[in-house]
Design a protein around this motif. Structure first.
Motif, PDB file in Angstrom:
ATOM      1  N   PRO A   1       0.820  -1.244   0.016  1.00  0.00           N
ATOM      2  CA  PRO A   1      -0.039  -0.017   0.089  1.00  0.00           C
ATOM      3  C   PRO A   1       0.770   1.277  -0.064  1.00  0.00           C
ATOM      4  CG  PRO A   1      -0.647  -1.564   1.588  1.00  0.00           C
ATOM      5  CD  PRO A   1       0.710  -2.201   1.291  1.00  0.00           C
ATOM      6  N   LYS A   2       0.381   2.355  -0.673  1.00  0.00           N
ATOM      7  CA  LYS A   2       1.137   3.487  -0.897  1.00  0.00           C
ATOM      8  C   LYS A   2       1.245   4.093   0.710  1.00  0.00           C
ATOM      9  CE  LYS A   2      -2.860   6.520  -1.688  1.00  0.00           C
ATOM     10  NZ  LYS A   2      -3.702   7.766  -2.367  1.00  0.00           N
ATOM     11  N   GLU A   3       0.400   3.909   1.482  1.00  0.00           N
ATOM     12  CA  GLU A   3       0.265   4.222   2.884  1.00  0.00           C
ATOM     13  C   GLU A   3       1.387   3.708   3.909  1.00  0.00           C
ATOM     14  OE1 GLU A   3      -3.602   4.521   1.141  1.00  0.00           O
ATOM     15  OE2 GLU A   3      -2.096   2.931   1.485  1.00  0.00           O
ATOM     16  N   MET A   4       1.927   2.648   3.380  1.00  0.00           N
ATOM     17  CA  MET A   4       2.977   2.204   3.963  1.00  0.00           C
ATOM     18  C   MET A   4       4.653   2.476   3.515  1.00  0.00           C
ATOM     19  SD  MET A   4       1.831   0.264   6.468  1.00  0.00           S
ATOM     20  CE  MET A   4       3.216  -0.652   6.880  1.00  0.00           C
TER      21      MET A   4
ATOM     22  N   ASP B   1       2.301  16.939   1.056  1.00  0.00           N
ATOM     23  CA  ASP B   1       1.459  15.895   0.291  1.00  0.00           C
ATOM     24  C   ASP B   1       2.510  14.886  -0.513  1.00  0.00           C
ATOM     25  OD1 ASP B   1      -0.156  14.940  -1.595  1.00  0.00           O
ATOM     26  OD2 ASP B   1      -0.605  16.775  -2.682  1.00  0.00           O
ATOM     27  N   ILE B   2       2.579  13.789   0.261  1.00  0.00           N
ATOM     28  CA  ILE B   2       3.409  12.912  -0.051  1.00  0.00           C
ATOM     29  C   ILE B   2       2.752  12.066  -1.014  1.00  0.00           C
ATOM     30  CG2 ILE B   2       4.470  12.666   2.087  1.00  0.00           C
ATOM     31  CD1 ILE B   2       3.046  10.095   2.761  1.00  0.00           C
ATOM     32  N   GLY B   3       1.564  12.148  -1.809  1.00  0.00           N
ATOM     33  CA  GLY B   3       1.104  11.654  -2.841  1.00  0.00           C
ATOM     34  C   GLY B   3       2.013  11.771  -4.158  1.00  0.00           C
ATOM     35  N   LYS B   4       2.782  13.164  -3.934  1.00  0.00           N
ATOM     36  CA  LYS B   4       3.635  13.753  -5.018  1.00  0.00           C
ATOM     37  C   LYS B   4       4.902  13.315  -4.710  1.00  0.00           C
ATOM     38  CE  LYS B   4       0.385  17.769  -5.621  1.00  0.00           C
ATOM     39  NZ  LYS B   4       0.374  19.251  -5.666  1.00  0.00           N
ATOM     40  N   LYS B   5       5.552  12.829  -5.824  1.00  0.00           N
ATOM     41  CA  LYS B   5       7.157  12.404  -5.386  1.00  0.00           C
ATOM     42  C   LYS B   5       7.959  13.345  -4.784  1.00  0.00           C
ATOM     43  CE  LYS B   5       6.896   8.865  -9.052  1.00  0.00           C
ATOM     44  NZ  LYS B   5       7.124   8.282 -10.455  1.00  0.00           N
ATOM     45  N   LEU B   6       7.777  14.676  -5.379  1.00  0.00           N
ATOM     46  CA  LEU B   6       8.865  15.900  -4.823  1.00  0.00           C
ATOM     47  C   LEU B   6       8.784  16.157  -3.499  1.00  0.00           C
ATOM     48  CD1 LEU B   6      10.832  17.735  -5.754  1.00  0.00           C
ATOM     49  CD2 LEU B   6       9.343  19.267  -6.324  1.00  0.00           C
TER      50      LEU B   6
ATOM     51  N   GLY C   1      -4.522  10.153   4.025  1.00  0.00           N
ATOM     52  CA  GLY C   1      -3.181   9.590   4.375  1.00  0.00           C
ATOM     53  C   GLY C   1      -1.970  10.146   3.420  1.00  0.00           C
ATOM     54  N   ASP C   2      -2.469  10.915   2.359  1.00  0.00           N
ATOM     55  CA  ASP C   2      -1.542  11.522   1.473  1.00  0.00           C
ATOM     56  C   ASP C   2      -0.897  12.883   2.144  1.00  0.00           C
ATOM     57  OD1 ASP C   2      -1.187   9.655  -0.292  1.00  0.00           O
ATOM     58  OD2 ASP C   2      -2.750  10.673  -1.856  1.00  0.00           O
ATOM     59  N   ASP C   3      -1.687  13.246   3.023  1.00  0.00           N
ATOM     60  CA  ASP C   3      -1.143  14.510   3.779  1.00  0.00           C
ATOM     61  C   ASP C   3      -0.462  14.109   5.252  1.00  0.00           C
ATOM     62  OD1 ASP C   3      -2.020  15.997   1.528  1.00  0.00           O
ATOM     63  OD2 ASP C   3      -3.477  16.880   2.623  1.00  0.00           O
TER      64      ASP C   3
ATOM     65  N   LYS D   1       9.350   5.544   9.466  1.00  0.00           N
ATOM     66  CA  LYS D   1       7.916   4.956   9.861  1.00  0.00           C
ATOM     67  C   LYS D   1       7.347   5.167   8.522  1.00  0.00           C
ATOM     68  CE  LYS D   1       7.233   8.332  13.085  1.00  0.00           C
ATOM     69  NZ  LYS D   1       6.784   8.897  14.159  1.00  0.00           N
ATOM     70  N   PRO D   2       6.274   4.112   8.305  1.00  0.00           N
ATOM     71  CA  PRO D   2       5.205   4.239   7.122  1.00  0.00           C
ATOM     72  C   PRO D   2       4.490   5.685   7.251  1.00  0.00           C
ATOM     73  CG  PRO D   2       4.405   2.777   8.543  1.00  0.00           C
ATOM     74  CD  PRO D   2       5.796   3.072   9.157  1.00  0.00           C
ATOM     75  N   ALA D   3       4.067   6.115   6.341  1.00  0.00           N
ATOM     76  CA  ALA D   3       3.315   7.442   5.884  1.00  0.00           C
ATOM     77  C   ALA D   3       2.098   7.438   6.980  1.00  0.00           C
ATOM     78  CB  ALA D   3       3.001   7.763   4.792  1.00  0.00           C
ATOM     79  N   ILE D   4       1.139   6.319   6.876  1.00  0.00           N
ATOM     80  CA  ILE D   4      -0.021   6.445   7.820  1.00  0.00           C
ATOM     81  C   ILE D   4       0.445   6.153   9.187  1.00  0.00           C
ATOM     82  CG2 ILE D   4      -0.080   3.779   7.866  1.00  0.00           C
ATOM     83  CD1 ILE D   4      -3.090   4.289   7.429  1.00  0.00           C
ATOM     84  N   GLN D   5       1.526   6.084   9.898  1.00  0.00           N
ATOM     85  CA  GLN D   5       1.877   6.090  11.150  1.00  0.00           C
ATOM     86  C   GLN D   5       1.821   7.586  11.541  1.00  0.00           C
ATOM     87  OE1 GLN D   5       4.819   3.545  12.740  1.00  0.00           O
ATOM     88  NE2 GLN D   5       5.155   4.885  14.460  1.00  0.00           N
ATOM     89  N   TYR D   6       2.471   8.367  10.681  1.00  0.00           N
ATOM     90  CA  TYR D   6       2.297   9.833  11.208  1.00  0.00           C
ATOM     91  C   TYR D   6       1.136  10.455  11.336  1.00  0.00           C
ATOM     92  CZ  TYR D   6       7.418  10.075   9.859  1.00  0.00           C
ATOM     93  OH  TYR D   6       8.797   9.766   9.728  1.00  0.00           O
TER      94      TYR D   6
END
Length: 294
Positions: free
Chosen positions: A28-31, A256-261, A133-135, A37-42
């Protein structure tokens, strides 16, 4: 009309993460990790800091690792205990104790509005937070806490807003605001992804919401839009017909970690802020930049 205490959060996490393929083909992208730490943990930790103790994660096919991450792992705990790795043992045990975390599948990817509607049975007649989860937010950010306080004062939904230049506003929901204070506006209207020349303001909707339970009634009456998706923005517009909605304006601390930059920026900036990594990593970056600029 003060609102009741907010203790529930909904985190939609059923998306496919196509912008990060092939990394998200089998996870999952959230992981995806941001430092260690995976993104969703934040996102979950942010909710807990704001006083949330009941979290519902909306998942989909292939998202089992989300559940495993926040569950106990007795084999791993035994391994760490046997080797006296107390700090790591405390970290993995802490994950299972963050909050009461529940899961439900969305079933079909029918849009953010549909994902939120899936939470109705769990949320019931209570106010609740929606966190995308992207933010992910800097740990020093008080945006969610401030939004909850605004809800508790007015008893009405509050959405997070941030200023964007005209050329970027068409990527977001955009509001027509009436200023209440430096950080608070009353939303008079909202549109999804307007053309720059048609945007009612430069304030775009970000991935944090505090909703009254009436949002579920609004979602029931929203018609699917492009691609058959139910837009949360359309439900907010419908909610405005029966009750006020407020917007909390902020300017920093969001990635916005849905964007690579932005994903790379979050990784670098969060690593720099770490006591255990920051000094050495900053020195490395300075040396790298100096070398590349020669």
């Amino acid at each position: 009309m003060p609102g009741s205490k907010v203790t529930k959060a909904v985190i939609p996490a059923a998306g496919l993460g196509t912008r990060f393929l092939p990394a998200t083909k089998a996870q999952p992208k959230e992981m995806l990790p941001v430092v260690d730490k995976p993104a969703i943990q934040y996102v979950v930790e942010e909710a807990v800091r704001a006083g949330i103790d009941d979290i519902l994660i909306i998942t989909g096919r292939g998202k089992r690792s989300l559940e495993d991450h926040f569950d106990r792992n007795f084999e791993l705990e035994y391994y760490l205990a046997e080797r006296n790795k107390q700090d790591q043992l405390d970290d993995v045990r802490h994950l299972a104790e963050l909050a009461d975390i529940h899961y439900v599948r969305q079933g079909e990817p029918l849009g953010l509005g549909h994902a939120v509607s899936v939470a109705r049975k769990h949320v019931g007649d209570n106010p609740f937070v929606v966190m995308l989860g992207d933010d992910i937010m800097d740990h020093r950010s008080s945006v969610l806490t401030d939004m909850i306080q605004a809800y508790e004062h007015y008893g009405r939904s509050v959405i997070a807003l941030s200023e964007f230049p005209p050329e970027e506003i068409s990527s977001y929901g955009c509001v027509d605001p009436e200023v209440v204070s430096d950080e608070l506006v009353q939303v008079r209207g909202i549109v999804e992804k307007p053309r720059p020349e048609q945007a009612p303001s430069n304030l775009a909707v970000m991935g944090r919401y505090v909703f009254t339970p009436e949002i579920f009634e609004a979602l029931e009456h929203v018609q699917p839009g492009v691609g058959g998706e139910i837009q949360l923005t359309d439900a907010i517009a419908r909610l405005l017909q029966s009750q006020s909605v407020y917007g909390w304006v902020f300017s920093s601390g969001r990635y916005d970690i849905g964007k690579k930059l932005d994903y790379l920026r979050a990784t670098v900036e969060m690593a720099i802020d770490r006591d255990d990594l920051g000094p050495e990593f900053r020195a490395f970056l300075v040396g790298l930049v100096d070398k590349r600029l020669r």
